[in-house]
Design a protein around this motif. Structure first.
Motif, PDB file in Angstrom:
ATOM      1  N   ASP A  73       0.840  -1.200   0.000  1.00 21.32           N
ATOM      2  CA  ASP A  73       0.000   0.000   0.000  1.00 21.32           C
ATOM      3  C   ASP A  73       0.876   1.251   0.000  1.00 21.32           C
ATOM      4  N   ARG A  74       1.991   1.173   0.741  1.00 24.41           N
ATOM      5  CA  ARG A  74       2.903   2.319   0.815  1.00 24.41           C
ATOM      6  C   ARG A  74       3.814   2.409  -0.408  1.00 24.41           C
ATOM      7  N   GLN A  75       4.217   1.249  -0.934  1.00 24.10           N
ATOM      8  CA  GLN A  75       5.172   1.234  -2.042  1.00 24.10           C
ATOM      9  C   GLN A  75       4.712   0.236  -3.106  1.00 24.10           C
ATOM     10  N   PRO A  76       3.674   0.601  -3.857  1.00 23.07           N
ATOM     11  CA  PRO A  76       3.112  -0.327  -4.844  1.00 23.07           C
ATOM     12  C   PRO A  76       4.061  -0.636  -5.995  1.00 23.07           C
ATOM     13  N   GLY A  77       5.128   0.140  -6.151  1.00 23.62           N
ATOM     14  CA  GLY A  77       6.085  -0.103  -7.217  1.00 23.62           C
ATOM     15  C   GLY A  77       7.288  -0.920  -6.793  1.00 23.62           C
ATOM     16  N   TYR A  78       7.216  -1.573  -5.650  1.00 24.28           N
ATOM     17  CA  TYR A  78       8.343  -2.357  -5.137  1.00 24.28           C
ATOM     18  C   TYR A  78       8.208  -3.788  -5.624  1.00 24.28           C
ATOM     19  N   SER A  79       9.016  -4.175  -6.591  1.00 19.41           N
ATOM     20  CA  SER A  79       8.851  -5.471  -7.252  1.00 19.41           C
ATOM     21  C   SER A  79       9.088  -6.650  -6.310  1.00 19.41           C
ATOM     22  N   LEU A  80      10.056  -6.518  -5.409  1.00 21.56           N
ATOM     23  CA  LEU A  80      10.357  -7.644  -4.521  1.00 21.56           C
ATOM     24  C   LEU A  80       9.201  -7.928  -3.566  1.00 21.56           C
ATOM     25  N   GLY A  81       8.423  -6.892  -3.242  1.00 23.94           N
ATOM     26  CA  GLY A  81       7.235  -7.113  -2.423  1.00 23.94           C
ATOM     27  C   GLY A  81       6.205  -7.958  -3.151  1.00 23.94           C
ATOM     28  N   TRP A  82       5.996  -7.673  -4.447  1.00 28.07           N
ATOM     29  CA  TRP A  82       5.059  -8.483  -5.233  1.00 28.07           C
ATOM     30  C   TRP A  82       5.599  -9.889  -5.443  1.00 28.07           C
ATOM     31  N   GLN A  83       6.900 -10.016  -5.637  1.00 26.89           N
ATOM     32  CA  GLN A  83       7.474 -11.352  -5.774  1.00 26.89           C
ATOM     33  C   GLN A  83       7.235 -12.160  -4.496  1.00 26.89           C
ATOM     34  N   GLU A  84       7.450 -11.540  -3.360  1.00 25.79           N
ATOM     35  CA  GLU A  84       7.248 -12.241  -2.091  1.00 25.79           C
ATOM     36  C   GLU A  84       5.789 -12.646  -1.924  1.00 25.79           C
ATOM     37  N   ARG A  85       4.854 -11.771  -2.333  1.00 24.96           N
ATOM     38  CA  ARG A  85       3.436 -12.134  -2.261  1.00 24.96           C
ATOM     39  C   ARG A  85       3.162 -13.355  -3.151  1.00 24.96           C
ATOM     40  N   GLY A  86       3.772 -13.387  -4.323  1.00 30.90           N
ATOM     41  CA  GLY A  86       3.604 -14.540  -5.198  1.00 30.90           C
ATOM     42  C   GLY A  86       4.116 -15.814  -4.563  1.00 30.90           C
ATOM     43  N   LEU A  87       5.269 -15.716  -3.876  1.00 28.52           N
ATOM     44  CA  LEU A  87       5.833 -16.905  -3.225  1.00 28.52           C
ATOM     45  C   LEU A  87       4.933 -17.396  -2.090  1.00 28.52           C
ATOM     46  N   VAL A  88       4.297 -16.477  -1.373  1.00 24.79           N
ATOM     47  CA  VAL A  88       3.360 -16.877  -0.309  1.00 24.79           C
ATOM     48  C   VAL A  88       2.180 -17.632  -0.920  1.00 24.79           C
ATOM     49  N   HIS A  89       1.627 -17.107  -2.017  1.00 21.78           N
ATOM     50  CA  HIS A  89       0.469 -17.767  -2.642  1.00 21.78           C
ATOM     51  C   HIS A  89       0.845 -19.122  -3.225  1.00 21.78           C
ATOM     52  N   ILE A  90       2.084 -19.249  -3.696  1.00 20.80           N
ATOM     53  CA  ILE A  90       2.539 -20.572  -4.145  1.00 20.80           C
ATOM     54  C   ILE A  90       2.557 -21.542  -2.968  1.00 20.80           C
ATOM     55  N   ALA A  91       3.078 -21.055  -1.826  1.00 18.32           N
ATOM     56  CA  ALA A  91       3.097 -21.905  -0.635  1.00 18.32           C
ATOM     57  C   ALA A  91       1.686 -22.285  -0.198  1.00 18.32           C
ATOM     58  N   GLN A  92       0.706 -21.405  -0.464  1.00 20.47           N
ATOM     59  CA  GLN A  92      -0.694 -21.681  -0.125  1.00 20.47           C
ATOM     60  C   GLN A  92      -1.408 -22.479  -1.220  1.00 20.47           C
ATOM     61  N   ARG A  93      -0.690 -22.766  -2.323  1.00 18.95           N
ATOM     62  CA  ARG A  93      -1.233 -23.502  -3.464  1.00 18.95           C
ATOM     63  C   ARG A  93      -2.401 -22.745  -4.117  1.00 18.95           C
ATOM     64  N   ASP A  94      -2.279 -21.427  -4.174  1.00 15.83           N
ATOM     65  CA  ASP A  94      -3.289 -20.580  -4.825  1.00 15.83           C
ATOM     66  C   ASP A  94      -2.680 -20.046  -6.123  1.00 15.83           C
ATOM     67  N   ALA A  95      -2.849 -20.810  -7.209  1.00 17.53           N
ATOM     68  CA  ALA A  95      -2.183 -20.469  -8.469  1.00 17.53           C
ATOM     69  C   ALA A  95      -2.637 -19.124  -9.046  1.00 17.53           C
ATOM     70  N   PRO A  96      -3.941 -18.810  -9.102  1.00 10.82           N
ATOM     71  CA  PRO A  96      -4.342 -17.524  -9.704  1.00 10.82           C
ATOM     72  C   PRO A  96      -3.738 -16.316  -8.990  1.00 10.82           C
ATOM     73  N   LEU A  97      -3.781 -16.335  -7.655  1.00  9.18           N
ATOM     74  CA  LEU A  97      -3.215 -15.198  -6.931  1.00  9.18           C
ATOM     75  C   LEU A  97      -1.693 -15.155  -7.069  1.00  9.18           C
ATOM     76  N   ALA A  98      -1.057 -16.313  -7.118  1.00  5.37           N
ATOM     77  CA  ALA A  98       0.395 -16.357  -7.307  1.00  5.37           C
ATOM     78  C   ALA A  98       0.769 -15.757  -8.659  1.00  5.37           C
ATOM     79  N   ILE A  99       0.042 -16.142  -9.706  1.00  6.32           N
ATOM     80  CA  ILE A  99       0.323 -15.611 -11.044  1.00  6.32           C
ATOM     81  C   ILE A  99       0.134 -14.099 -11.066  1.00  6.32           C
ATOM     82  N   ALA A 100      -0.965 -13.625 -10.481  1.00  6.56           N
ATOM     83  CA  ALA A 100      -1.238 -12.180 -10.495  1.00  6.56           C
ATOM     84  C   ALA A 100      -0.113 -11.400  -9.818  1.00  6.56           C
ATOM     85  N   ALA A 101       0.350 -11.886  -8.675  1.00  6.73           N
ATOM     86  CA  ALA A 101       1.400 -11.163  -7.944  1.00  6.73           C
ATOM     87  C   ALA A 101       2.728 -11.222  -8.687  1.00  6.73           C
TER      88      ALA A 101
END
Length: 679
Positions: A73-101
Motif C-alpha cells: 500500500d505504501r510502495q506499490p512499485g516495489y517489485s520484490l514485495g510483489w514477488q514475495e506475495r507470489g511466493l506466499v500464494h505458491i506456498a498456499q497452493r493458490d495459483a491464480p493469486l500467485a500468477i497475479a502477484a
C-alpha cells in the motif's frame, strides 16, 4: 534482541546481518531481530521485506500477507514485495493469486530470475503452456546476461539508482561496450535527467545492436524528454506499424502528438487506449494507468479550448483515484473552474492522509489554495499555498546564487563593445518573435494577441534556445564558475550564423500554418537575449512585464509542471524578480532599443495602443483581429489558457491585496523594485 544489539550500526548494516541470518535459515532469530527495528523505521522497505520473508518461511502466511498489504500500500512499485506475495500464494497452493502477484513483480522489474522461474512452474501447473514458454524464455534471456547487468537492472527497477549506477559503470569499464549495460546506464541517466548522455549511450547501443527493440523504445523516451518530437516520431513509426496494439508505443505516440501540436491526434490516441484498457478497480496499476490517460487527455482538450470535455476528463481521473493530486490541480489550473464543497472535502481528506504520496499531497495543497481563494477564505487558502510551496521548496535543489552568477557573467561578457565587434553576425531571418520575461507576467496574453494576426503563428514555449545554451555550457557544467556566456566570445561569425539557421530549422516543425512570423514564448529566454541577438539579430524581442507584487504572488500560488524552481519561496521569487530587472536594464544599455517592453497593466488599460506598438515592432500592419484575441481558437498550453480566451478584465490586477496580511515579507524582499520596476 538476541542476534542484534542497539549498537548494530546503520540500518544498512542491520539489513546485511538480518539477511545473513535468513541465508542461514535462522528465521526465528531474524524475525525477533527485525521487528523492533521495523517499529523504529516503519517505512523502511528492506526491513519490511525481511520480516515478510521470515514469516513465510515460518509458515505464518496470514501474518506475512498482512505485512505485505501494508508494504505494498505504501510502495506499490516495489517489485520484490510483489514477488514475495507470489511466493506466499505458491506456498498456499493458490495459483491464480500467485500468477497475479508474480506478473505484477516482473512488470515492474523484468530482471527477477526467481519470479520468472516461479511463473513458468505455476503456468505449467495450470496448463498455460504459452505463458509458461514465455516465462521460460524471459528467464533464459536473463541467464544469458552478465550477472552484474541483471543485478544492476533489478536495483534500478526498484529505484536504487546509486548502487545500480556504480555496478553498471564498473562492469562497462571492465567489459567494454555491451548494449544492454549501455541501455541501463542510459535509463539511469534519463531518471537523473542527464539527457544528453542518455541519448548518446542509446544511439551507440543501437549502432552495435540495431534490432534491440527495448533500447530503441528507450531512445524514443529520451528524444521525447529532450523535446525532439520530430525525431521521436520517425523512430516510433516503424515500431508502431509492426505492433500497432502495443500500449507503451501508443502512449509514446500520444505524447509525441502533443509535442508536435497535433492535439486532435493525441486525444484520439488516449481515447483508443482507454477503450482498449480493461477496468480493474482492485488493481492499483490499472487504476493509475486509466487515471493518467484521462489526465493527459484532459490536458490536450484544454489546450484546444474544449473546456467542458477537459473538465470531464479531469473529473474521471479524480474519480478513479480520489487522491490523484494532479487531476485536482489540473481542474484548479483552469483558473475559471470552481470547486464544490464536496470536492473540497475530498481534497482535504487526501491532503491530510498519511497514505497519500508526497507528490499528490503537493498538488492537492495548491488545488485547495485555489479552491479556498475562490471561496474568499483567504487565511485557509494562504495556509495551503504555503504548505504546497514549503513541500516543493524542501525537495528542490534551486540555488539563487547560480542565477545571480550567470547574470553577472552576462553583464560582464555581453557589453555594447562585444556586440559592436560582431555587428552583422548571425542569421538575418526575421521570423522569430521572442516573448519573454517572468512567468505569470502576461506573456500568454501577448502571444494570444500576436497570434491572432494573419502573418504571425503561435507555437509554444520552445526549448531550442535553452538547448543551444546547454551545448555552450558543455557537459557537466560548473554552475558556480559557468563557461557560458563566456563561450559566446569563442564563436566565429560562421558558427553564430549556423546556430541561428539551426534554430529556425529545429523550430520549423512547430510552424504548421506556414505564416511568415512565429512566436517563441519561453519566459526564461530573457536570460539569453545576448545569445538571441548574436545568432538572430533581426528577431523581434518583447519583454512582458508585470507589477512585482502581483507577478510574484501569482507565481507563489502557481504549481508548475517542471522548472521555475525559484517560485516556491518568498525570498527566492523576490530575488529572481530583482535579478530579472537588473539584467533587463543591462540589455537596455548594451543593446539600446533592441527589446520592446510591454507592461501588463498598460495592456489592460490601453489594449489598442499596446497592440499597435507590438505590431510595429514585428514589422506587420495593424489588424483588428488582434483586439478580438479572445475569439482565437488556437491551441494554448500554459496555465493562462482559459483566461486568454476571455475579454480583458481589471479584476485580476490586484488579487494579491486579499493576501496583504501574509505578504509583508515579500514587500520587504522586493525593496526598491516596488517603485523602479517600470524602468
Amino acid at each position: 534482541m538476541t542476534e542484534m544489539t542497539s549498537s548494530a550500526g546503520t540500518i544498512e548494516q542491520a539489513v546485511t546481518r538480518l539477511r545473513d541470518l535468513q541465508r542461514a535459515n535462522r528465521h526465528d532469530a531474524a524475525l525477533q531481530a527485525v521487528q523492533p527495528l521495523l517499529a523504529a523505521h516503519p517505512l523502511n522497505r528492506d526491513l519490511a521485506l525481511i520480516e515478510a520473508i521470515s514469516l513465510r518461511h515460518l509458515h505464518r502466511f496470514d501474518d506475512c500477507l498482512a505485512r505485505l498489504d501494508v508494504l505494498m500500500d505504501r510502495q506499490p512499485g516495489y517489485s520484490l514485495g510483489w514477488q514475495e506475495r507470489g511466493l506466499v500464494h505458491i506456498a498456499q497452493r493458490d495459483a491464480p493469486l500467485a500468477i497475479a502477484a508474480l506478473v505484477r513483480a516482473v512488470a515492474i522489474n523484468p530482471a527477477l530470475p526467481m519470479a520468472w522461474r516461479m511463473l513458468e512452474g505455476v503456468y505449467r501447473l495450470v496448463g498455460d503452456t504459452a505463458n509458461a514458454a514465455h516465462a521460460a524464455a524471459q528467464g533464459a534471456a536473463l541467464k544469458a546476461l552478465p550477472p552484474e547487468v541483471v543485478h544492476a537492472t533489478a536495483l534500478f527497477s526498484d529505484g536504487d539508482l546509486v548502487p545500480a549506477e556504480a555496478i553498471i559503470r564498473q562492469f562497462l569499464i571492465g567489459f567494454g561496450d555491451h548494449p544492454e549495460a549501455m541501455r541501463l546506464l542510459a535509463r539511469i541517466g534519463l531518471a537523473r535527467e542527464v539527457l544528453d548522455d542518455a541519448e548518446a549511450l542509446l544511439a551507440a547501443a543501437l549502432t552495435i545492436a540495431p534490432d534491440h527493440r527495448p533500447a530503441r523504445i528507450d531512445y524514443i523516451d529520451v528524444l521525447i524528454a529532450r523535446h525532439k518530437y520530430a525525431e521521436a516520431d520517425r523512430e516510433l513509426a516503424p515500431l508502431l506499424a509492426a505492433t500497432p496494439h502495443d500500449q507503451r508505443l501508443r502512449t509514446q505516440a500520444g505524447t509525441i502528438c502533443v509535442g508536435l501540436g497535433r492535439h486532435d491526434d493525441a486525444i484520439a490516441h488516449y481515447r483508443s487506449l482507454l477503450a482498449d484498457l480493461p477496468v480493474l478497480p482492485d488493481d492499483p496499476v490499472n487504476r493509475a494507468t486509466r487515471a493518467d490517460l484521462n489526465l493527459w487527455m484532459g490536458h490536450a482538450l484544454k489546450t484546444i479550448g474544449q473546456r467542458d470535455a477537459a473538465i470531464a476528463a479531469y473529473r474521471e481521473a479524480a474519480a478513479i483515484r480520489p487522491e490523484f493530486g494532479d487531476a485536482w490541480w489540473s481542474l484548479a489550473n483552469l483558473k475559471t473552474f470552481r470547486f464544490t464543497d464536496a470536492d473540497i472535502a475530498v481534497m482535504q481528506a487526501g491532503e491530510a492522509s498519511e497514505a497519500t504520496a508526497p507528490v499528490d499531497r503537493v498538488h492537492l495543497a495548491f488545488a485547495l489554495g485555489k479552491a479556498l481563494e475562490d471561496k474568499r477564505d483567504h487565511a485557509a487558502s494562504w495556509d495551503y499555498y504555503a504548505r504546497g510551496n514549503g513541500h516543493r521548496r524542501a525537495e528542490s535543489r534551486y540555488r539563487p546564487e547560480v542565477i545571480e552568477t550567470n547574470t553577472a557573467e552576462q553583464i560582464r561578457v555581453c557589453t555594447g563593445a562585444f556586440f559592436a565587434e560582431r555587428a552583422g553576425w548571425g542569421c538575418a531571418a526575421r521570423d522569430p518573435i521572442f516573448v519573454l520575461g517572468l512567468p505569470r507576467a502576461g506573456s500568454t496574453l501577448l502571444e494570444q494577441i500576436l497570434a491572432s494576426h494573419p502573418q504571425i503563428e503561435g507555437t509554444q514555449e520552445l526549448p531550442d534556445i535553452q538547448r543551444i545554451v546547454l551545448e555552450l555550457q558543455g557537459r557537466e557544467p560548473d554552475l558556480d564558475h559557468p563557461r557560458y556566456p563566456g563561450t559566446m566570445a569563442d564563436l566565429t561569425a560562421d558558427q553564430a550564423r549556423a546556430l541561428g539557421e539551426r534554430y529556425l530549422a529545429d523550430t520549423r516543425v512547430h510552424r504548421s500554418e506556414g505564416r511568415p512570423l512565429f512566436i517563441d514564448k519561453m519566459p526564461n529566454n530573457f536570460r539569453h537575449i545576448g545569445l538571441i541577438h548574436l545568432i538572430l539579430p533581426n528577431a523581434t524581442i518583447i519583454d512582458a512585464r508585470r507589477e512585482p507584487m502581483a507577478c510574484c504572488f501569482s507565481n507563489l500560488k502557481q504549481l508548475f509542471a517542471q522548472g521555475q524552481e525559484f517560485t516556491y519561496a518568498v525570498d527566492d521569487i523576490a530575488r529572481y524578480y530583482r535579478t530579472y530587472l537588473n539584467l533587463m536594464r543591462h540589455w537596455d544599455t548594451a543593446l539600446p532599443g533592441r527589446v520592446l517592453r510591454v507592461i501588463h497593466e498598460d495592456v489592460i488599460d490601453d489594449l489598442e495602443g499596446q497592440v499597435r506598438r507590438m505590431l510595429d515592432a514585428c514589422g506587420v500592419p495593424f489588424d483588428p483581429a488582434c483586439l478580438a484575441f479572445h475569439e482565437n481558437r488556437r491551441s494554448v498550453r500554459t496555465p493562462s489558457s482559459e483566461q486568454v480566451r476571455q475579454p480583458l478584465f481589471r479584476t485580476g490586477l490586484d488579487q494579491w491585496r486579499s493576501y496583504e496580511a501574509w505578504l509583508e515579507p515579500l514587500e520587504l524582499a522586493l525593496g526598491d523594485a516596488l517603485t523602479t520596476w517600470r524602468t
